[in-house]
Write an enzyme that holds these catalytic residues in place. Structure first.
Site, PDB file in Angstrom:
ATOM      1  N   ASP A  24       2.729   0.006 -48.893  1.00  0.00           N
ATOM      2  CA  ASP A  24       1.860   0.998 -49.517  1.00  0.00           C
ATOM      3  C   ASP A  24       1.223   1.768 -48.349  1.00  0.00           C
ATOM      4  O   ASP A  24       1.243   1.293 -47.208  1.00  0.00           O
ATOM      5  CB  ASP A  24       0.791   0.247 -50.342  1.00  0.00           C
ATOM      6  CG  ASP A  24      -0.338   1.145 -50.774  1.00  0.00           C
ATOM      7  OD1 ASP A  24      -0.052   2.201 -51.355  1.00  0.00           O
ATOM      8  OD2 ASP A  24      -1.517   0.799 -50.509  1.00  0.00           O
ATOM      9  N   ASP A  46      -2.069   4.351 -48.497  1.00  0.00           N
ATOM     10  CA  ASP A  46      -3.542   4.418 -48.523  1.00  0.00           C
ATOM     11  C   ASP A  46      -4.164   3.030 -48.606  1.00  0.00           C
ATOM     12  O   ASP A  46      -3.887   2.277 -49.546  1.00  0.00           O
ATOM     13  CB  ASP A  46      -4.005   5.208 -49.757  1.00  0.00           C
ATOM     14  CG  ASP A  46      -3.888   6.692 -49.543  1.00  0.00           C
ATOM     15  OD1 ASP A  46      -4.771   7.255 -48.896  1.00  0.00           O
ATOM     16  OD2 ASP A  46      -2.888   7.266 -50.008  1.00  0.00           O
TER      17      ASP A  46
HETATM   18  O1  M1P Z   1      -3.923  10.474 -52.879  1.00  0.00           O
HETATM   19  C1  M1P Z   1      -3.175   9.374 -52.787  1.00  0.00           C
HETATM   20  C2  M1P Z   1      -3.719   8.136 -53.483  1.00  0.00           C
HETATM   21  O2  M1P Z   1      -4.318   8.514 -54.701  1.00  0.00           O
HETATM   22  C3  M1P Z   1      -4.810   7.441 -55.443  1.00  0.00           C
HETATM   23  O3  M1P Z   1      -5.787   6.758 -54.718  1.00  0.00           O
HETATM   24  P1  M1P Z   1      -7.360   7.139 -54.678  1.00  0.00           P
HETATM   25  O4  M1P Z   1      -7.926   6.740 -56.003  1.00  0.00           O
HETATM   26  O5  M1P Z   1      -7.953   6.312 -53.564  1.00  0.00           O
HETATM   27  O6  M1P Z   1      -7.480   8.586 -54.380  1.00  0.00           O
HETATM   28  C4  M1P Z   1      -3.653   6.517 -55.821  1.00  0.00           C
HETATM   29  O7  M1P Z   1      -2.710   7.219 -56.579  1.00  0.00           O
HETATM   30  C5  M1P Z   1      -3.009   6.004 -54.561  1.00  0.00           C
HETATM   31  O8  M1P Z   1      -1.883   5.220 -54.890  1.00  0.00           O
HETATM   32  C6  M1P Z   1      -2.566   7.180 -53.749  1.00  0.00           C
HETATM   33  O9  M1P Z   1      -2.037   6.735 -52.536  1.00  0.00           O
END
Ligand code: M1P
Length: 243
Positions: A7, A9
């Protein structure tokens, strides 16, 4: 052969931020070492291609054996698009999502509450254009108030073909049932080892981490770095001639 699946982030980078430079340098080396041993390395993120490149850099994005974007609904290999889903958010789902967002105390903080991605959609009551401080405040507030869990439950109980799960820190990922990150495992041969920060039940890494041969549920990217260093050390020991 091992497939290392990451993954992005919260696992390779701080949420929505670029990779920390030292780790980026180390990861490039680690990635090439694994590839020269016959193993494969993939990115498996909920995010889109542009954000991933912004975060990990074009070199890593193109060097990995594949980058699965948007929860496995789009695949790039060496920078080339290999496949993508044509699913679009149904109108009735969009209107329920808008109602739920409108009912939240956080609605109105920032824009971009519904982000349509390839094969999936990401919704957030706070809005994706929020500041880092607002993001951090919401994340803490949501841990107490479980807003995202409640919204995901409402969507899951009203749409039998749809799956809503908690995204990273501020959002909910939504896709057709089964079209989550675990869909990529069927395309890979070998042992799949997954690294993710949302591997708890209801998180967007849960299904893939449960179906993988092995999982590392990390608290943040520093734990990923430490685990990779241990994997390296074990490999060095294995390669040492027995005296
Ligand atoms: O922008 C990418 C991320 O967006 C979401 O995470 P967050 O709530 O922290 O913004 C999720 O879709 C995550 O999987 C994705 O990487």
């Amino acid at each position: 052969m091992i497939n290392y699946l990451f993954d992005v982030d919260g696992t390779l980078t701080p949420s929505r931020k670029p990779m920390v430079l030292d780790f980026k340098t180390y990861f490039k080396f680690w990635l090439r070492t694994q590839q020269s041993s016959g193993n494969k390395v993939y990115l498996v993120t909920g995010s889109d291609k542009d954000k991933t490149i912004e975060q990990v850099g074009e070199e890593i994005w193109k060097t990995v054996d594949g980058s699965y974007q948007n929860a496995g609904n789009q695949l790039f290999v060496n920078g080339d698009l290999v496949f993508e889903s044509d699913w679009e958010m149904p109108k009735d789902l969009e209107s329920v999502a808008l109602d739920l967002i409108g009912q939240s105390g956080w609605d109105g903080t920032a824009d971009n509450n519904i982000e349509k991605r390839v094969g999936m959609v990401n919704i957030s009551t706070i809005g994706r254009d929020c500041t880092d401080k607002q993001r951090a405040d919401y994340y803490e507030w949501d841990k107490e108030n479980l807003e995202r869990e409640t919204i995901a439950d409402v969507i899951n109980s009203n749409f039998e073909d749809i799956e809503a799960v908690i995204g990273g820190e501020i959002s909910i990922d939504i896709y057709p049932k089964g079209k989550d990150k675990s869909q990529i495992l069927g395309c890979l041969e070998g042992k799949n080892i997954f690294f993710g920060d949302n591997c708890y039940l209801g998180g967007n890494d849960y299904t893939i981490s449960e179906a993988a041969y092995e999982k590392y549920h990390v608290a943040d990217w520093t734990q990923t770095r430490d685990i990779l260093a241990v994997i390296d050390k074990i490999r060095e020991i294995e390669l040492e001639p027995v005296k």
